[in-house]
Design a protein around this motif. Structure first.
Motif, PDB file in Angstrom:
ATOM      1  N   LYS A  35       0.808  -1.212   0.000  1.00  0.00           N
ATOM      2  CA  LYS A  35       0.000   0.000   0.000  1.00  0.00           C
ATOM      3  C   LYS A  35       0.847   1.269   0.000  1.00  0.00           C
ATOM      4  O   LYS A  35       0.292   2.366  -0.123  1.00  0.00           O
ATOM      5  CB  LYS A  35      -0.921   0.015   1.232  1.00  0.00           C
ATOM      6  N   ALA A  36       2.149   1.158   0.174  1.00  0.00           N
ATOM      7  CA  ALA A  36       3.023   2.331   0.241  1.00  0.00           C
ATOM      8  C   ALA A  36       4.316   2.026  -0.500  1.00  0.00           C
ATOM      9  O   ALA A  36       4.746   0.868  -0.607  1.00  0.00           O
ATOM     10  CB  ALA A  36       3.307   2.706   1.691  1.00  0.00           C
ATOM     11  N   VAL A  37       4.951   3.088  -1.030  1.00  0.00           N
ATOM     12  CA  VAL A  37       6.215   2.940  -1.737  1.00  0.00           C
ATOM     13  C   VAL A  37       7.049   4.199  -1.498  1.00  0.00           C
ATOM     14  O   VAL A  37       6.525   5.305  -1.419  1.00  0.00           O
ATOM     15  CB  VAL A  37       5.976   2.722  -3.249  1.00  0.00           C
ATOM     16  N   PRO A  96       7.252   8.697   1.552  1.00  0.00           N
ATOM     17  CA  PRO A  96       6.472   7.682   0.829  1.00  0.00           C
ATOM     18  C   PRO A  96       5.220   8.262   0.145  1.00  0.00           C
ATOM     19  O   PRO A  96       4.695   9.299   0.522  1.00  0.00           O
ATOM     20  CB  PRO A  96       6.070   6.696   1.910  1.00  0.00           C
ATOM     21  N   LEU A  97       4.774   7.498  -0.857  1.00  0.00           N
ATOM     22  CA  LEU A  97       3.440   7.656  -1.404  1.00  0.00           C
ATOM     23  C   LEU A  97       2.583   6.524  -0.809  1.00  0.00           C
ATOM     24  O   LEU A  97       3.002   5.375  -0.820  1.00  0.00           O
ATOM     25  CB  LEU A  97       3.430   7.517  -2.938  1.00  0.00           C
ATOM     26  N   LYS A  98       1.391   6.846  -0.305  1.00  0.00           N
ATOM     27  CA  LYS A  98       0.568   5.831   0.352  1.00  0.00           C
ATOM     28  C   LYS A  98      -0.808   5.752  -0.316  1.00  0.00           C
ATOM     29  O   LYS A  98      -1.452   6.783  -0.519  1.00  0.00           O
ATOM     30  CB  LYS A  98       0.385   6.153   1.843  1.00  0.00           C
ATOM     31  N   ILE A  99      -1.212   4.541  -0.623  1.00  0.00           N
ATOM     32  CA  ILE A  99      -2.561   4.318  -1.159  1.00  0.00           C
ATOM     33  C   ILE A  99      -3.514   4.189   0.025  1.00  0.00           C
ATOM     34  O   ILE A  99      -3.293   3.368   0.913  1.00  0.00           O
ATOM     35  CB  ILE A  99      -2.605   3.044  -2.014  1.00  0.00           C
ATOM     36  N   CYS A 100      -4.538   5.000   0.029  1.00  0.00           N
ATOM     37  CA  CYS A 100      -5.496   4.967   1.135  1.00  0.00           C
ATOM     38  C   CYS A 100      -6.360   3.716   1.018  1.00  0.00           C
ATOM     39  O   CYS A 100      -6.837   3.369  -0.072  1.00  0.00           O
ATOM     40  CB  CYS A 100      -6.374   6.216   1.128  1.00  0.00           C
TER      41      CYS A 100
END
Length: 473
Positions: A315-317, A463-467
């Motif tokens: 979910k995060a990168v 990071p970029l996080k997908i909710c």
């Protein structure tokens, strides 16, 4: 039997649905149903605006009757047929065979016909079971009892269905009426919002005009005063120039000093502000999109750049300094720190959210299979590229849209979370600023194949996080 059925159908068509009698002076209304002129006139006596059909409840827009002379003629024919049919039934009630003029006393079970003694002896009924009417009638009456019970159940069921459908029609009418009021109210609120926005912007523009005009007049005064000073200095120089050598040299120091210190005012640059507005969150349609089209996106580690670190839940990168020793994959990004979602989309409408917070560089959106993943041109993610539709940040205050062309954005509220809405039916990708619920930008293009959620991290470690979503795929 067929004659009786046809006669019954004809009598039904020639009857008025209101009085249930034969039509008198028949007229047709706009939905196609027929009534007695007096019956429909009485039914619509006190109505205004719309006139419901007593048969189908269709609302006619006006009180309009069309005389149906042909139906009137058919009604008269139905009356005559009924009279003749009555005479025929009277003859049949005598229980006499029309062919042999003998009393009907037998019943053929195979042909289901009432016979006289001579009929039963004919070749047409040989080897058939023929028995007396007195025995056949009770047997068939008992058999028909089961049919009657079943038909009564069917009639009762159809009655309930009819009642339910009628109720649904009334409920639909109420819902449409209520929704019509809501739509009118929403558009009235929107009209007032736009009117207020217009008045605010026009007032700001007028205030700016007054302010700019005052500064422009002040600048004109300064330039005019400067021109007068230059003229005076020029006149003085010309006067000193004609004097004797001693007088010239005695005043030259003052002239040079005044010349060097005399500065011309800068011309005033007149540039008006760019005015715009954005719809309030309730008009962006975002809440409905989130509820209906949200999907749960996860990352595909097999496509991630060697320096990217994908979280365990995918979910995060984020970007790391050390490259990982990973197996070769033609779908992997090699020169650009990017990764795509694990599932591709090529039908319907999909929505997901990405948390960007204060990352200095990032791009989120969608890409197709044609997006280069190994070419050197891909090392410049902030340029226009084929196969990528996204929105991102390339500096502290510069936001861009990447698609068929590059567009610079200046959002009033800095987005810390971005919503992406992919609409295949309209070939459109929309980006929402979830910090204020506004629409950041909308990209329209011709999607010819599947698309993947796209994530570019930049080279910072944030990071970029997908909710996490609860939508279905």
């Amino acid at each position: 039997v067929e004659f009786v059925t046809v006669l019954a159908d004809l009598q039904a068509e020639a009857s008025c649905p209101i009085c249930l009698d034969y039509l008198t002076d028949p007229v047709t209304i706009c939905c196609g149903h027929n009534f007695c002129h007096s019956c429909i006139s009485m039914s619509w006596k006190d109505l205004e605006g719309s006139f419901p059909c007593p048969s189908c409840r269709f609302c006619c827009p006006e009180r309009k009757f069309i005389s149906n002379q042909q139906l009137g003629n058919l009604t008269e024919m139905a009356k005559l047929i009924q009279i003749r049919g009555t005479k025929r039934r009277r003859q049949e009630e005598t229980h006499v065979c029309e062919k042999h003029n003998q009393v009907l006393t037998l019943f053929c079970e195979k042909d289901q016909e009432v016979l006289c003694l001579q009929c039963s002896a004919s070749a047409g009924h040989q080897h058939h079971r023929v028995w007396p009417i007195e025995k056949a009638a009770p047997a068939h009456r008992k058999n028909l009892e089961s049919y009657i019970a079943a038909w009564e159940e069917s009639v009762e069921l159809f009655g309930k269905v009819l009642t339910m459908q009628t109720r649904k029609s009334l409920e639909l009418e109420k819902k449409v009426k209520s929704r019509r009021k809501e739509v009118k109210s929403e558009f009235e609120q929107l009209r007032l919002f736009l009117q207020n926005q217009q008045e605010t912007i026009l007032r700001q523009l007028q205030d700016e005009e007054v302010d700019v005009l005052a500064k422009l007049n002040e600048n004109l005064t300064k330039i005019s005063d400067h021109a007068s000073s230059v003229k005076c200095l020029l006149k003085e120089i010309e006067t000193k120039y004609a004097k004797s050598k001693l007088e010239l040299l005695a005043s030259v120091k003052s002239i040079y000093h005044r010349y060097k210190t005399l500065k011309c005012p800068e011309p005033f640059s007149c540039k008006l502000e760019e005015y715009g507005y954005s719809f309030p969150p309730q008009y962006s349609g975002l809440n409905k999109i989130i509820k209906r089209f949200r999907v749960d996106v996860i990352l595909d580690p097999l496509t991630a750049h060697r320096k990217l670190i994908v979280s365990e839940d995918r979910k995060a990168v984020r970007y790391g300094d050390t490259p990982h020793n990973l197996p070769h994959n033609k779908e992997r990004f090699y020169l650009c720190p990017a990764v795509v979602g694990s599932k591709r989309y090529q039908l319907g409408r999909k929505y997901w959210e990405v948390e960007v917070k204060d990352k200095p560089e990032w791009v989120v959106g969608v890409c197709d299979q044609s997006l280069p993943r190994r070419k050197k041109t891909q090392n410049q993610p902030m340029s226009v590229q084929h196969g990528l539709w996204g929105i991102g940040r390339c500096s502290k205050s510069n936001y861009i849209v990447l698609g068929p062309k590059k567009v610079n954005l200046l959002p009033k509220v800095i987005p810390s979370k971005v919503g992406i809405f992919l609409d295949f039916e309209m070939s459109r990708v929309s980006f929402y600023n979830l910090s204020d619920g506004s629409l950041l930008y909308m990209l329209n293009d011709n999607f010819t194949g599947p698309l993947w959620p796209y994530f570019y991290t930049g080279t910072d470690s944030k990071p970029l996080k997908i909710c996490t979503g609860t939508g279905s795929e």
